[in-house]
Design a protein around this motif. Structure first.
Motif, PDB file in Angstrom:
ATOM      1  N   MET A  38      20.495   5.308 -18.118  1.00  0.00           N
ATOM      2  CA  MET A  38      19.593   5.963 -17.168  1.00  0.00           C
ATOM      3  C   MET A  38      19.028   5.001 -16.139  1.00  0.00           C
ATOM      4  O   MET A  38      18.546   5.421 -15.103  1.00  0.00           O
ATOM      5  CB  MET A  38      18.409   6.599 -17.921  1.00  0.00           C
ATOM      6  N   LEU A  39      19.023   3.707 -16.439  1.00  0.00           N
ATOM      7  CA  LEU A  39      18.378   2.745 -15.559  1.00  0.00           C
ATOM      8  C   LEU A  39      19.371   2.236 -14.516  1.00  0.00           C
ATOM      9  O   LEU A  39      20.289   1.493 -14.837  1.00  0.00           O
ATOM     10  CB  LEU A  39      17.821   1.570 -16.375  1.00  0.00           C
ATOM     11  N   PRO A  40      19.190   2.631 -13.247  1.00  0.00           N
ATOM     12  CA  PRO A  40      20.128   2.186 -12.210  1.00  0.00           C
ATOM     13  C   PRO A  40      20.015   0.679 -11.955  1.00  0.00           C
ATOM     14  O   PRO A  40      18.956   0.085 -12.150  1.00  0.00           O
ATOM     15  CB  PRO A  40      19.708   2.995 -10.972  1.00  0.00           C
ATOM     16  N   ILE A  41      21.117   0.092 -11.520  1.00  0.00           N
ATOM     17  CA  ILE A  41      21.175  -1.351 -11.303  1.00  0.00           C
ATOM     18  C   ILE A  41      20.107  -1.830 -10.311  1.00  0.00           C
ATOM     19  O   ILE A  41      19.429  -2.826 -10.581  1.00  0.00           O
ATOM     20  CB  ILE A  41      22.593  -1.788 -10.874  1.00  0.00           C
ATOM     21  N   PRO A  42      19.882  -1.143  -9.165  1.00  0.00           N
ATOM     22  CA  PRO A  42      18.829  -1.624  -8.252  1.00  0.00           C
ATOM     23  C   PRO A  42      17.457  -1.666  -8.925  1.00  0.00           C
ATOM     24  O   PRO A  42      16.671  -2.591  -8.692  1.00  0.00           O
ATOM     25  CB  PRO A  42      18.846  -0.595  -7.103  1.00  0.00           C
ATOM     26  N   PHE A  43      17.157  -0.678  -9.786  1.00  0.00           N
ATOM     27  CA  PHE A  43      15.882  -0.658 -10.499  1.00  0.00           C
ATOM     28  C   PHE A  43      15.783  -1.854 -11.444  1.00  0.00           C
ATOM     29  O   PHE A  43      14.753  -2.524 -11.513  1.00  0.00           O
ATOM     30  CB  PHE A  43      15.741   0.649 -11.283  1.00  0.00           C
ATOM     31  N   LEU A  44      16.871  -2.124 -12.187  1.00  0.00           N
ATOM     32  CA  LEU A  44      16.881  -3.254 -13.117  1.00  0.00           C
ATOM     33  C   LEU A  44      16.671  -4.566 -12.374  1.00  0.00           C
ATOM     34  O   LEU A  44      15.928  -5.438 -12.822  1.00  0.00           O
ATOM     35  CB  LEU A  44      18.192  -3.284 -13.903  1.00  0.00           C
ATOM     36  N   ARG A  45      17.339  -4.706 -11.222  1.00  0.00           N
ATOM     37  CA  ARG A  45      17.176  -5.927 -10.420  1.00  0.00           C
ATOM     38  C   ARG A  45      15.727  -6.092  -9.964  1.00  0.00           C
ATOM     39  O   ARG A  45      15.162  -7.193 -10.026  1.00  0.00           O
ATOM     40  CB  ARG A  45      18.107  -5.893  -9.197  1.00  0.00           C
ATOM     41  N   GLN A  46      15.121  -4.986  -9.480  1.00  0.00           N
ATOM     42  CA  GLN A  46      13.729  -5.047  -9.042  1.00  0.00           C
ATOM     43  C   GLN A  46      12.820  -5.440 -10.190  1.00  0.00           C
ATOM     44  O   GLN A  46      11.954  -6.298 -10.049  1.00  0.00           O
ATOM     45  CB  GLN A  46      13.286  -3.681  -8.501  1.00  0.00           C
ATOM     46  N   LEU A  47      13.050  -4.815 -11.332  1.00  0.00           N
ATOM     47  CA  LEU A  47      12.206  -5.077 -12.505  1.00  0.00           C
ATOM     48  C   LEU A  47      12.297  -6.548 -12.909  1.00  0.00           C
ATOM     49  O   LEU A  47      11.276  -7.203 -13.151  1.00  0.00           O
ATOM     50  CB  LEU A  47      12.653  -4.172 -13.653  1.00  0.00           C
ATOM     51  N   ILE A  48      13.518  -7.066 -12.971  1.00  0.00           N
ATOM     52  CA  ILE A  48      13.720  -8.475 -13.347  1.00  0.00           C
ATOM     53  C   ILE A  48      13.011  -9.396 -12.365  1.00  0.00           C
ATOM     54  O   ILE A  48      12.396 -10.397 -12.753  1.00  0.00           O
ATOM     55  CB  ILE A  48      15.226  -8.807 -13.423  1.00  0.00           C
ATOM     56  N   SER A  49      13.048  -9.039 -11.084  1.00  0.00           N
ATOM     57  CA  SER A  49      12.449  -9.912 -10.064  1.00  0.00           C
ATOM     58  C   SER A  49      10.935 -10.020 -10.211  1.00  0.00           C
ATOM     59  O   SER A  49      10.332 -10.969  -9.727  1.00  0.00           O
ATOM     60  CB  SER A  49      12.797  -9.408  -8.655  1.00  0.00           C
ATOM     61  N   TYR A  50      10.298  -9.052 -10.879  1.00  0.00           N
ATOM     62  CA  TYR A  50       8.839  -9.091 -11.030  1.00  0.00           C
ATOM     63  C   TYR A  50       8.372  -9.935 -12.207  1.00  0.00           C
ATOM     64  O   TYR A  50       7.192 -10.255 -12.302  1.00  0.00           O
ATOM     65  CB  TYR A  50       8.278  -7.670 -11.176  1.00  0.00           C
ATOM     66  N   TYR A  51       9.276 -10.308 -13.116  1.00  0.00           N
ATOM     67  CA  TYR A  51       8.862 -11.140 -14.246  1.00  0.00           C
ATOM     68  C   TYR A  51       8.436 -12.513 -13.737  1.00  0.00           C
ATOM     69  O   TYR A  51       9.157 -13.149 -12.973  1.00  0.00           O
ATOM     70  CB  TYR A  51       9.995 -11.289 -15.270  1.00  0.00           C
ATOM     71  N   GLY A  52       7.243 -12.952 -14.161  1.00  0.00           N
ATOM     72  CA  GLY A  52       6.739 -14.249 -13.735  1.00  0.00           C
ATOM     73  C   GLY A  52       6.173 -14.240 -12.335  1.00  0.00           C
ATOM     74  O   GLY A  52       5.706 -15.255 -11.831  1.00  0.00           O
ATOM     75  N   ASP A  53       6.184 -13.081 -11.687  1.00  0.00           N
ATOM     76  CA  ASP A  53       5.687 -12.940 -10.324  1.00  0.00           C
ATOM     77  C   ASP A  53       4.243 -12.436 -10.372  1.00  0.00           C
ATOM     78  O   ASP A  53       3.776 -11.964 -11.405  1.00  0.00           O
ATOM     79  CB  ASP A  53       6.590 -11.934  -9.578  1.00  0.00           C
ATOM     80  N   GLN A  54       3.543 -12.496  -9.239  1.00  0.00           N
ATOM     81  CA  GLN A  54       2.169 -11.992  -9.191  1.00  0.00           C
ATOM     82  C   GLN A  54       2.116 -10.491  -9.470  1.00  0.00           C
ATOM     83  O   GLN A  54       1.092  -9.954  -9.878  1.00  0.00           O
ATOM     84  CB  GLN A  54       1.555 -12.274  -7.825  1.00  0.00           C
TER      85      GLN A  54
END
Length: 201
Positions: free
Chosen positions: A73-89
């Motif tokens: 169910m999790l589209p690749i663009p969503f997964l990429r966005q989610l990963i990019s927020y780890y360790g971010d503000q």
């Protein structure tokens, strides 16, 4: 057996076996997924240390489901966005926003189910009109994604992955705003977004 309002305790042993203390039986990740779908509350504890490991176990269930053919169910663009927020503000804001978005989506899901029930309860010829509730759900999903992207732009001056555009730069106020003010502003913006989500429902 645990009382109805008390979460069932699932114990995970060193051999990775899961034991449901409510039913006194061993269970699998698939069984836990079914419990979630039925709305049964449970916590998972390490049998040796008593540590609460519910989060990693639920994450593992999602991983297993995502790897089943035709179930992801999790589209690749969503997964990429989610990963990019780890360790971010953004990391401290995303969980709350996702939780509120899923609550709003759940409300829409219930409405969608009722529309589907009404549609498919009619004569076969009327089933051709069954695209209406699907289009309504697609429209709601699109609006939720727009809201999410707009929210992310409000919180960060950098472009979101895949958008290719940065948010308009705000006029310079102070070089380093005070932390309490930033936190209050984030909370106010989250509250405003929640009101907007609720008004869509």
């Amino acid at each position: 057996m645990a009382a109805k309002d008390t979460p069932i305790v699932i114990k995970k042993y060193a051999n990775r076996r899961l034991y449901n203390t409510g039913t006194s039986t061993y269970v699998t990740l698939e069984d836990l997924a079914e419990m979630v779908k039925k709305g049964e509350e449970f916590t998972v504890q390490d049998a040796k240390t008593g540590e609460d490991i519910t989060h990693p176990v639920l994450t593992q269930i999602i991983f297993e489901l995502e790897n089943k053919d035709g179930q992801n169910m999790l589209p690749i663009p969503f997964l990429r966005q989610l990963i990019s927020y780890y360790g971010d503000q953004m990391q401290m804001v995303v969980p709350s926003f996702l939780e509120q978005s899923m609550l709003a989506f759940s409300k829409e899901h219930e409405r969608f189910r009722e529309q589907m029930k009404a549609t498919f309860g009619k004569a076969p010829i009327d089933m051709m009109k069954g695209t209406a509730p699907i289009k309504a759900l697609e429209e709601q999903t699109r609006r939720n994604m727009e809201l999410f992207q707009n929210a992310m732009r409000m919180f960060t001056p950098f472009p979101m992955p895949g958008t290719g555009a940065a948010a308009p730069a705000e006029p310079a106020k102070k070089e380093a705003p005070e932390k309490p003010d930033e936190l209050k502003e984030l909370k106010d913006q989250l509250a405003a977004m929640q009101r907007k989500i609720d008004s869509m429902g």
